[in-house]
Motif scaffolding. Structure first.
Motif, PDB file in Angstrom:
ATOM      1  N   MET A   1       0.894  -1.106  -0.039  1.00 55.61           N
ATOM      2  CA  MET A   1       0.036   0.075  -0.124  1.00 55.61           C
ATOM      3  C   MET A   1       0.794   1.282  -0.098  1.00 55.61           C
ATOM      4  N   ILE A   2       0.170   2.390  -0.493  1.00 52.81           N
ATOM      5  CA  ILE A   2       0.831   3.615  -0.425  1.00 52.81           C
ATOM      6  C   ILE A   2       1.288   3.771   1.049  1.00 52.81           C
ATOM      7  N   GLN A   3       2.443   4.526   1.354  1.00 55.41           N
ATOM      8  CA  GLN A   3       2.995   4.793   2.712  1.00 55.41           C
ATOM      9  C   GLN A   3       2.274   5.634   3.441  1.00 55.41           C
ATOM     10  N   ARG A   4       1.347   6.737   2.894  1.00 54.22           N
ATOM     11  CA  ARG A   4       0.497   7.395   3.565  1.00 54.22           C
ATOM     12  C   ARG A   4      -0.726   6.984   3.926  1.00 54.22           C
ATOM     13  N   THR A   5      -1.054   5.762   3.433  1.00 56.34           N
ATOM     14  CA  THR A   5      -2.430   5.040   3.546  1.00 56.34           C
ATOM     15  C   THR A   5      -2.027   4.119   4.685  1.00 56.34           C
TER      16      THR A   5
ATOM     17  N   ALA B   1       0.293   4.750   6.993  1.00 57.41           N
ATOM     18  CA  ALA B   1       0.406   5.474   8.276  1.00 57.41           C
ATOM     19  C   ALA B   1      -1.078   5.484   8.830  1.00 57.41           C
ATOM     20  N   GLN B   2      -1.981   6.025   7.812  1.00 54.04           N
ATOM     21  CA  GLN B   2      -3.292   6.112   8.490  1.00 54.04           C
ATOM     22  C   GLN B   2      -4.034   4.882   9.175  1.00 54.04           C
ATOM     23  N   TYR B   3      -3.615   3.788   8.219  1.00 55.95           N
ATOM     24  CA  TYR B   3      -3.948   2.430   8.916  1.00 55.95           C
ATOM     25  C   TYR B   3      -3.528   2.059  10.228  1.00 55.95           C
ATOM     26  N   LEU B   4      -2.350   2.473  10.442  1.00 59.00           N
ATOM     27  CA  LEU B   4      -1.587   2.148  11.602  1.00 59.00           C
ATOM     28  C   LEU B   4      -1.938   3.353  12.693  1.00 59.00           C
ATOM     29  N   SER B   5      -2.651   4.521  12.233  1.00 57.46           N
ATOM     30  CA  SER B   5      -2.934   5.477  13.158  1.00 57.46           C
ATOM     31  C   SER B   5      -1.540   6.212  13.612  1.00 57.46           C
ATOM     32  N   ILE B   6      -0.598   6.289  12.910  1.00 54.71           N
ATOM     33  CA  ILE B   6       0.736   7.078  13.346  1.00 54.71           C
ATOM     34  C   ILE B   6       1.089   7.994  12.511  1.00 54.71           C
ATOM     35  N   GLU B   7       1.857   8.994  12.690  1.00 55.09           N
ATOM     36  CA  GLU B   7       2.431  10.239  11.807  1.00 55.09           C
ATOM     37  C   GLU B   7       3.338   9.514  10.763  1.00 55.09           C
ATOM     38  N   GLY B   8       3.243  10.186   9.751  1.00 51.88           N
ATOM     39  CA  GLY B   8       4.062   9.891   8.513  1.00 51.88           C
ATOM     40  C   GLY B   8       5.644   9.841   9.062  1.00 51.88           C
ATOM     41  N   PRO B   9       6.266  10.961   9.351  1.00 50.95           N
ATOM     42  CA  PRO B   9       7.475  10.881   9.862  1.00 50.95           C
ATOM     43  C   PRO B   9       7.961   9.750  10.654  1.00 50.95           C
TER      44      PRO B   9
ATOM     45  N   LEU C   1      10.142   2.433   8.738  1.00 49.23           N
ATOM     46  CA  LEU C   1      10.434   2.085   7.366  1.00 49.23           C
ATOM     47  C   LEU C   1      11.963   2.026   6.893  1.00 49.23           C
ATOM     48  N   GLU C   2      12.435   2.984   7.129  1.00 45.49           N
ATOM     49  CA  GLU C   2      14.042   3.210   6.855  1.00 45.49           C
ATOM     50  C   GLU C   2      14.872   1.993   7.716  1.00 45.49           C
ATOM     51  N   THR C   3      14.486   1.745   8.851  1.00 46.43           N
ATOM     52  CA  THR C   3      15.051   0.726   9.574  1.00 46.43           C
ATOM     53  C   THR C   3      14.773  -0.835   9.057  1.00 46.43           C
ATOM     54  N   MET C   4      13.496  -1.053   8.696  1.00 45.86           N
ATOM     55  CA  MET C   4      12.911  -2.103   8.096  1.00 45.86           C
ATOM     56  C   MET C   4      13.718  -2.579   6.518  1.00 45.86           C
ATOM     57  N   GLU C   5      13.748  -1.340   5.717  1.00 47.92           N
ATOM     58  CA  GLU C   5      14.429  -1.493   4.565  1.00 47.92           C
ATOM     59  C   GLU C   5      16.093  -1.932   4.753  1.00 47.92           C
ATOM     60  N   ARG C   6      16.723  -1.160   5.534  1.00 49.10           N
ATOM     61  CA  ARG C   6      18.024  -1.535   5.805  1.00 49.10           C
ATOM     62  C   ARG C   6      18.079  -3.258   6.388  1.00 49.10           C
TER      63      ARG C   6
ATOM     64  N   THR D   1       4.693   9.727  -3.881  1.00 50.17           N
ATOM     65  CA  THR D   1       4.030   8.589  -3.322  1.00 50.17           C
ATOM     66  C   THR D   1       5.001   7.494  -3.454  1.00 50.17           C
ATOM     67  N   ALA D   2       5.147   6.663  -2.296  1.00 49.54           N
ATOM     68  CA  ALA D   2       6.040   5.600  -2.368  1.00 49.54           C
ATOM     69  C   ALA D   2       4.776   4.350  -1.832  1.00 49.54           C
ATOM     70  N   VAL D   3       5.119   3.221  -2.647  1.00 47.33           N
ATOM     71  CA  VAL D   3       4.658   2.035  -2.528  1.00 47.33           C
ATOM     72  C   VAL D   3       5.213   1.285  -1.641  1.00 47.33           C
ATOM     73  N   VAL D   4       4.529   0.741  -0.368  1.00 46.56           N
ATOM     74  CA  VAL D   4       5.431  -0.018   0.490  1.00 46.56           C
ATOM     75  C   VAL D   4       4.964  -1.630   0.303  1.00 46.56           C
ATOM     76  N   ALA D   5       5.799  -2.490   0.198  1.00 44.83           N
ATOM     77  CA  ALA D   5       5.702  -3.727   0.045  1.00 44.83           C
ATOM     78  C   ALA D   5       6.722  -4.709   0.994  1.00 44.83           C
ATOM     79  N   LEU D   6       6.122  -5.778   1.105  1.00 43.44           N
ATOM     80  CA  LEU D   6       7.057  -6.883   2.169  1.00 43.44           C
ATOM     81  C   LEU D   6       7.981  -7.588   0.779  1.00 43.44           C
ATOM     82  N   THR D   7       9.182  -7.603   1.516  1.00 44.26           N
ATOM     83  CA  THR D   7      10.133  -8.464   0.475  1.00 44.26           C
ATOM     84  C   THR D   7      10.079  -9.870   1.007  1.00 44.26           C
ATOM     85  N   ASP D   8      10.602 -10.782   0.461  1.00 47.28           N
ATOM     86  CA  ASP D   8      10.705 -12.216   0.736  1.00 47.28           C
ATOM     87  C   ASP D   8      10.992 -12.405   2.226  1.00 47.28           C
ATOM     88  N   GLU D   9      12.036 -11.716   2.896  1.00 52.18           N
ATOM     89  CA  GLU D   9      12.687 -11.719   4.046  1.00 52.18           C
ATOM     90  C   GLU D   9      11.715 -11.005   5.078  1.00 52.18           C
TER      91      GLU D   9
END
Length: 159
Positions: free
Chosen positions: A66-70, A72-80, A86-91, A106-114
């Protein structure tokens, strides 16, 4: 009631807190949420993940990319805040963010195989933790609790 009895009643009420406060649901909700989350975070921590990491992994696994903004809304947390997670999870190779060609903001966030693999490892911790939190409650109790919590949330949401 004579003045002395009234003073004694007020003193008792003050010692233990006002009667209305002892019967109030708000402090009980806060304590239940705080203690449950603390317990859950401790259990997740034993598996090397944070509550935030788990909720992001679970959301993406169950709801899909899903789109990163969506997200954030889904999880009820602020975008920053989400961006930092997400930066930590990407690393760590758990998620990937790709930019939409039409709107580079607009960034789309997806799970990797890991990330999918990590979700599978941690899911059992989450299920065991939930079972412990709900110990002694019947399926009917759990359904009723869920319904009541949703009603409370609905009652306090801005119109």
């Amino acid at each position: 009631m004579p003045k002395q009895e009234a003073d004694q009643a007020r003193a008792k009420e003050t010692d233990a807190g006002p009667v209305w406060l002892r019967k109030s649901i708000a402090p009980k909700l806060r304590l239940a949420a705080k203690e449950s989350r603390g317990f859950f975070e401790d259990e997740l921590g034993k598996s090397g993940v944070t509550f935030a990491t788990w909720t992001i992994l679970a959301t993406l696994k169950l709801e899909g990319s899903m789109i990163q903004r969506t997200l954030a809304q889904y999880l009820s947390i602020e975008g920053p805040t989400l961006s930092r997670h997400l930066e930590t999870m990407e690393r760590r190779g758990l998620v990937a963010r790709t930019r939409d060609g039409a709107d580079r903001r607009t960034a789309v966030v997806a799970l990797t195989d890991e990330g999918r693999s990590r979700y599978e490892e941690i899911e059992s911790v989450a299920l065991r933790s939930q079972e412990r939190m709900l110990r002694g409650l019947s399926d009917t109790d759990v359904a009723q609790l869920s319904t009541l919590l949703e009603k409370i949330r609905s009652n306090v949401r801005p119109d």
